[in-house]
Design a protein around this motif. Structure first.
Motif, mmCIF file in Angstrom:
data_model
loop_
_atom_site.group_PDB
_atom_site.id
_atom_site.type_symbol
_atom_site.label_atom_id
_atom_site.label_comp_id
_atom_site.label_asym_id
_atom_site.label_seq_id
_atom_site.Cartn_x
_atom_site.Cartn_y
_atom_site.Cartn_z
ATOM 1 N N SER A 35 0.682 -1.165 -0.033
ATOM 2 C CA SER A 35 0.064 0.187 0.050
ATOM 3 C C SER A 35 0.866 1.310 0.154
ATOM 4 O O SER A 35 1.936 1.300 0.201
ATOM 5 C CB SER A 35 -1.057 -0.172 1.225
ATOM 6 O OG SER A 35 -0.239 0.118 2.492
ATOM 7 N N ALA A 36 0.267 2.350 -0.527
ATOM 8 C CA ALA A 36 0.856 3.686 -0.595
ATOM 9 C C ALA A 36 2.353 3.372 -1.105
ATOM 10 O O ALA A 36 3.549 4.007 -0.866
ATOM 11 C CB ALA A 36 1.247 4.224 0.893
ATOM 12 N N ALA A 37 2.274 2.751 -2.314
ATOM 13 C CA ALA A 37 3.481 2.371 -3.007
ATOM 14 C C ALA A 37 4.250 3.333 -3.805
ATOM 15 O O ALA A 37 5.557 3.107 -3.878
ATOM 16 C CB ALA A 37 3.201 1.224 -4.110
ATOM 17 N N SER A 38 3.791 4.371 -3.932
ATOM 18 C CA SER A 38 4.511 5.774 -4.443
ATOM 19 C C SER A 38 5.022 6.840 -3.571
ATOM 20 O O SER A 38 5.628 7.644 -3.931
ATOM 21 C CB SER A 38 3.585 6.408 -5.531
ATOM 22 O OG SER A 38 2.387 6.991 -4.633
ATOM 23 N N GLY A 39 4.935 6.364 -2.369
ATOM 24 C CA GLY A 39 5.351 7.510 -1.206
ATOM 25 C C GLY A 39 6.872 6.964 -1.088
ATOM 26 O O GLY A 39 7.726 6.035 -1.871
ATOM 27 N N GLY A 40 7.466 7.732 -0.212
ATOM 28 C CA GLY A 40 8.911 7.580 0.261
ATOM 29 C C GLY A 40 9.324 6.259 0.662
ATOM 30 O O GLY A 40 10.308 5.694 0.029
ATOM 31 N N GLY B 148 6.840 10.084 -3.976
ATOM 32 C CA GLY B 148 8.083 9.893 -3.534
ATOM 33 C C GLY B 148 8.346 10.807 -2.094
ATOM 34 O O GLY B 148 7.347 11.253 -1.547
ATOM 35 N N LYS B 149 9.362 10.878 -1.933
ATOM 36 C CA LYS B 149 9.654 11.806 -0.580
ATOM 37 C C LYS B 149 9.549 12.918 -0.544
ATOM 38 O O LYS B 149 9.977 13.870 -1.314
ATOM 39 C CB LYS B 149 11.325 11.472 -0.165
ATOM 40 C CG LYS B 149 11.686 11.733 1.095
ATOM 41 C CD LYS B 149 11.149 10.982 2.159
ATOM 42 C CE LYS B 149 11.727 11.550 3.724
ATOM 43 N NZ LYS B 149 11.080 10.849 4.725
ATOM 44 N N GLY C 121 7.214 3.189 0.300
ATOM 45 C CA GLY C 121 6.766 2.505 -0.622
ATOM 46 C C GLY C 121 7.458 2.302 -1.887
ATOM 47 O O GLY C 121 7.634 1.039 -2.456
ATOM 48 N N HIS C 122 7.916 3.275 -2.583
ATOM 49 C CA HIS C 122 8.710 3.122 -3.841
ATOM 50 C C HIS C 122 10.262 2.424 -3.634
ATOM 51 O O HIS C 122 10.362 1.863 -4.770
ATOM 52 C CB HIS C 122 8.746 4.513 -4.390
ATOM 53 C CG HIS C 122 9.929 5.318 -4.209
ATOM 54 N ND1 HIS C 122 10.197 6.155 -2.940
ATOM 55 C CD2 HIS C 122 11.184 5.316 -4.641
ATOM 56 C CE1 HIS C 122 11.377 6.650 -2.940
ATOM 57 N NE2 HIS C 122 12.059 6.172 -4.038
ATOM 58 N N ILE C 123 10.624 2.431 -2.502
ATOM 59 C CA ILE C 123 11.822 1.629 -2.162
ATOM 60 C C ILE C 123 11.461 0.068 -1.986
ATOM 61 O O ILE C 123 11.917 -0.597 -2.336
ATOM 62 C CB ILE C 123 12.442 2.102 -0.994
ATOM 63 C CG1 ILE C 123 13.083 3.628 -1.100
ATOM 64 C CG2 ILE C 123 13.893 1.348 -0.741
ATOM 65 C CD1 ILE C 123 14.126 3.939 -2.218
ATOM 66 N N VAL C 124 10.361 0.124 -1.245
ATOM 67 C CA VAL C 124 9.723 -1.528 -0.886
ATOM 68 C C VAL C 124 9.603 -2.168 -2.274
ATOM 69 O O VAL C 124 10.043 -3.230 -2.347
ATOM 70 C CB VAL C 124 8.701 -1.445 -0.137
ATOM 71 C CG1 VAL C 124 7.954 -2.677 -0.129
ATOM 72 C CG2 VAL C 124 8.950 -0.700 1.291
#
Length: 334
Positions: free
Chosen positions: A150-155, A328-329, A157-160
């Protein structure tokens, strides 16, 4: 020399009402201390809000209270007994109650060296490190598994999603608007992207991934948690890395139904929670791994393109992040 700080001056549900900008003299350095001029500050709006609401039980907020957690900056002065740090050196700091100010003092023992004081290294430490630690320790992610984020485009999530794809996993990424979908596509790490404003998450997961989620990586909670839980695979792990929807509500939702083990017992599945500070001894290894990937061009680091500059813009950046607009962040330039 004066230090400009954003501080909590009273408890409130509004960051604008709770905070003010003040100036205070910078104290004289002790022998083992380092003075850093902050260059970029990371925004942690949900945690901040719990602080200025007075709802973090382990923090005794004394007004005026400097808040914020993470920065990158350069050393401008060192104490006479400091040996491992030089002026002009780039450092990362990760410490509750320190970030939202122009300058900060840390001890030599707290120093985290980085190649450059850039938003990318601010994203990698600590957010990227959290992704690394959570996947390795809490999720115990294995090669070839299916992970839903979830929240995959966030700071975080996008690293995960990128670290998961490095394990040849099937990666399902969830986000909330077309701009975030495009960010996720640019990572070349997602096998399925769900825009929850256009598709029903519970329906998609129950039809496409029934009992097939090896790892659910959730920082949202409530409906997202429920959808992940319902579709865990045998021996699946649901990792709670945040509670965004609950923390935006006046109080936690009260539910009336069977206890959680009713839905996971026969699968041997589990629900786990991740906290970065519990893996302190592994953080340096995580930094080295991520920094190496980034230097080699094997890991993309996405910083939100919105322009936030100066102490006064921290409030705007916080409201922007809480409104769900970030890709992103979210970083403030000093």
């Amino acid at each position: 020399m004066q230090n400009t700080q954003l501080v909590i001056s009273q408890f409130s549900d509004s960051i604008r009402e709770a905070t003010e900008i003040i100036e205070r003299p910078i104290p004289k350095l002790e022998d083992h201390e380092v003075l850093i001029q902050n260059k970029f500050i990371g925004i942690n709006a949900l945690y901040d809000r719990e602080l200025y609401r007075g709802r973090v039980p382990y923090i005794d907020v004394k007004f005026p209270y400097v808040f914020g957690v993470e920065t990158v900056g350069v050393v401008v002065e060192i104490g006479k007994n400091v040996k491992s740090v030089k002026t002009g050196q780039a450092l990362s700091t990760v410490k509750v109650g320190t970030a939202y100010q122009e300058y900060q003092i840390i001890t030599e023992a707290e120093v985290i060296k980085i190649p450059e004081a850039t938003p990318e290294y601010l994203t990698l430490n600590p957010t990227g490190v959290s992704a690394y630690l959570a996947l390795n320790n809490t999720a115990e992610l294995k090669d070839g598994e299916t992970i839903v984020v979830s929240a995959a485009s966030g700071g975080l999530g996008h690293i995960v999603v990128q670290l998961s794809k490095r394990k040849n996993c099937h990666v399902v990424a969830i986000c909330g608007n077309p701009k975030k979908v495009e960010l996720l596509k640019s990572l070349n790490a997602c096998d399925r992207i769900i825009n929850y404003r256009e598709e029903d998450i519970a329906k998609v997961l129950s039809e496409e991934y029934p009992n097939k989620i090896d790892v659910g990586f959730d920082s949202v909670g409530t409906y997202m948690f429920d959808a992940f839980l319902a579709n865990l695979a045998p021996l699946g792990r649901l990792v709670v890395s945040g509670l965004a929807t609950e923390l935006t509500a006046p109080k936690f939702e009260q539910i009336n139904r069977s206890r959680v083990y009713e839905s996971i017992y026969w699968k041997g599945a589990s629900v786990r929670c991740f906290m970065n500070h519990l893996f302190r001894e592994q953080q340096q290894k995580g930094r080295e791994y991520l920094f190496d990937l980034y230097r080699k061009g094997a890991l993309q680091v996405k910083v939100d393109p919105s322009s936030f500059e100066g102490i006064a813009s921290i409030v705007n950046a916080s409201e922007y992040l809480l409104a769900g607009k970030s890709c992103g962040k979210v970083v403030v330039k000093m």
